[in-house]
Design a protein around this motif. Structure first.
Motif, PDB file in Angstrom:
ATOM      1  N   ARG A 134       6.858   3.862   7.925  1.00 19.72           N
ATOM      2  CA  ARG A 134       6.404   4.437   8.816  1.00 19.72           C
ATOM      3  C   ARG A 134       4.783   4.461   8.897  1.00 19.72           C
ATOM      4  O   ARG A 134       3.796   4.003   9.609  1.00 19.72           O
ATOM      5  N   ASP A 135       4.991   5.619   7.197  1.00 12.67           N
ATOM      6  CA  ASP A 135       3.668   5.538   6.717  1.00 12.67           C
ATOM      7  C   ASP A 135       2.794   4.325   6.873  1.00 12.67           C
ATOM      8  O   ASP A 135       2.353   3.719   5.796  1.00 12.67           O
ATOM      9  N   PRO A 136       1.413   4.224   7.017  1.00 18.59           N
ATOM     10  CA  PRO A 136       0.617   2.493   6.751  1.00 18.59           C
ATOM     11  C   PRO A 136       0.437   3.417   5.456  1.00 18.59           C
ATOM     12  O   PRO A 136      -0.893   2.077   4.448  1.00 18.59           O
ATOM     13  N   ASP A 137       0.058   4.244   5.174  1.00 20.46           N
ATOM     14  CA  ASP A 137      -0.590   4.510   3.641  1.00 20.46           C
ATOM     15  C   ASP A 137       0.215   5.128   3.173  1.00 20.46           C
ATOM     16  O   ASP A 137      -0.044   6.774   2.426  1.00 20.46           O
ATOM     17  N   PRO A 138       0.762   4.664   2.510  1.00 18.93           N
ATOM     18  CA  PRO A 138       2.369   6.487   1.958  1.00 18.93           C
ATOM     19  C   PRO A 138       1.647   6.321   0.355  1.00 18.93           C
ATOM     20  O   PRO A 138       2.336   7.154  -0.522  1.00 18.93           O
ATOM     21  N   ILE A 139       1.183   5.412  -0.384  1.00 23.23           N
ATOM     22  CA  ILE A 139       0.490   6.113  -1.754  1.00 23.23           C
ATOM     23  C   ILE A 139      -0.291   7.475  -1.784  1.00 23.23           C
ATOM     24  O   ILE A 139      -2.193   6.431  -1.649  1.00 23.23           O
ATOM     25  N   ASN A 140      -0.625   8.456  -1.232  1.00 22.27           N
ATOM     26  CA  ASN A 140      -1.317   9.527  -1.401  1.00 22.27           C
ATOM     27  C   ASN A 140      -0.556  10.299  -2.064  1.00 22.27           C
ATOM     28  O   ASN A 140       0.959  10.631  -2.743  1.00 22.27           O
ATOM     29  N   SER A 141      -0.964  12.136  -3.101  1.00 26.84           N
ATOM     30  CA  SER A 141      -0.182  13.042  -2.977  1.00 26.84           C
ATOM     31  C   SER A 141       0.774  13.666  -2.039  1.00 26.84           C
ATOM     32  O   SER A 141       1.759  13.966  -2.600  1.00 26.84           O
TER      33      SER A 141
END
Length: 300
Positions: free
Chosen positions: A149-156
């Motif tokens: 669901r999250d369009p930008d999962p590559i984060n802390s």
């Protein structure tokens, strides 16, 4: 003066003088300190978890029942938009994740009560099954929300949540395996680890409020861009796991009683201080959640 080691459940050392007057030894004091700090932690987390359960079902539960899931987007003021129009699977995953967290908050703490385990073993077993199924769904729905669901999962946040999910599944496996093997002592250790990681999102929020409140009290002017928040994404489960491991070590028998006493005192002090910080966070978190439930303006 004669030193004698008693063989009671607390493994305390009693010192008896020539007049048969028993004095409390450092080992006894250390054991009591660890016991009382543990009780303080338990009572605090029970109150916090059960209020969290109330909030989840008062806000998310009733919104699902009343088909009014749009109110989830009250969190948009905080940078989150849980409800997406037309996204049935995503909204369902979020609802399952939120309500599952409520079930974990209510039922998990009951598994930690020794008297309840011994008096109502069948309830303990059934509640354990419900808990395990719920945390499994919690982990899977968390993976979906982050990586689908999250369009930008590559984060802390996304990475921290993913690691947390894998730890939930791993600890659940060892909890079940040791229960099947009748290794109850090891089973309880893994169950406690599972409890810690399953409640990481609650710890994340309470820790956030604790940081903001204590920072303001100390005059450090905390802000959401601080490094703390990136670290706390992982620390919300790694720190409790580390403290839990220290607790396990403190409750084990050791040959050198004096060092064991020092370790118990250090562990109980650390647990007490962290519980105080947790309570501070709960004090700030509670009115905030009440404002969410009562449809008031969300602000810090």
């Amino acid at each position: 003066m004669e030193n004698t080691r008693s063989h009671d459940s607390s493994s305390a050392i009693k010192i008896t003088d020539s007049n048969n007057v028993t004095k409390v030894s450092p080992a006894k004091i250390a054991d009591r300190a660890l016991k009382y700090s543990s009780v303080f932690w338990f009572i605090s987390i029970l109150l916090g978890q059960w209020f969290f359960f109330y909030y989840i079902f008062a806000f998310y539960g009733f919104s699902v029942i009343n088909d009014n899931m749009e109110i989830w987007n009250r969190w948009e003021a905080m940078g989150a938009k849980p409800y997406h129009v037309g996204d049935f699977s995503g909204n369902l995953a979020f609802a399952a994740h939120a309500i599952g967290a409520g079930i974990v908050a209510f039922g998990g703490i009951l598994q930690l009560i020794p008297k309840l385990r011994s008096t109502f073993p069948r309830f303990h077993k059934i509640n354990g099954y419900v808990y395990l199924i719920t945390v499994f769904c919690l982990a899977i729905s968390g993976f979906y929300l982050v990586w689908v669901r999250d369009p930008d999962p590559i984060n802390s946040s996304g990475i921290g949540t993913t690691i947390n999910g894998f730890l939930i599944l791993l600890f659940a496996y060892f909890t079940v395996r040791n229960a099947i093997n009748k290794d109850i002592k090891t089973h309880r250790k893994w169950a406690l680890r599972l409890f810690v990681v399953s409640n990481a999102q609650w710890t994340l929020r309470v820790g956030t409020f604790s940081y903001l409140i204590t920072g303001n009290l100390l005059g450090t002017k905390p802000a959401f861009g601080d490094l703390f928040f990136s670290l706390w994404t992982f620390g919300c489960y790694l720190l409790p796991l580390a403290v839990l491991q220290l607790y396990f070590y403190a409750t084990e028998k050791h040959s050198q009683a004096i060092w064991h006493s020092y370790w118990n005192i250090a562990t109980s002090t650390l647990l007490f201080v962290l519980t105080i910080l947790m309570v501070i966070g709960m004090v700030g978190f509670t009115p905030f959640l009440l404002s969410v439930i009562n449809n008031e303006e969300i602000s810090f």
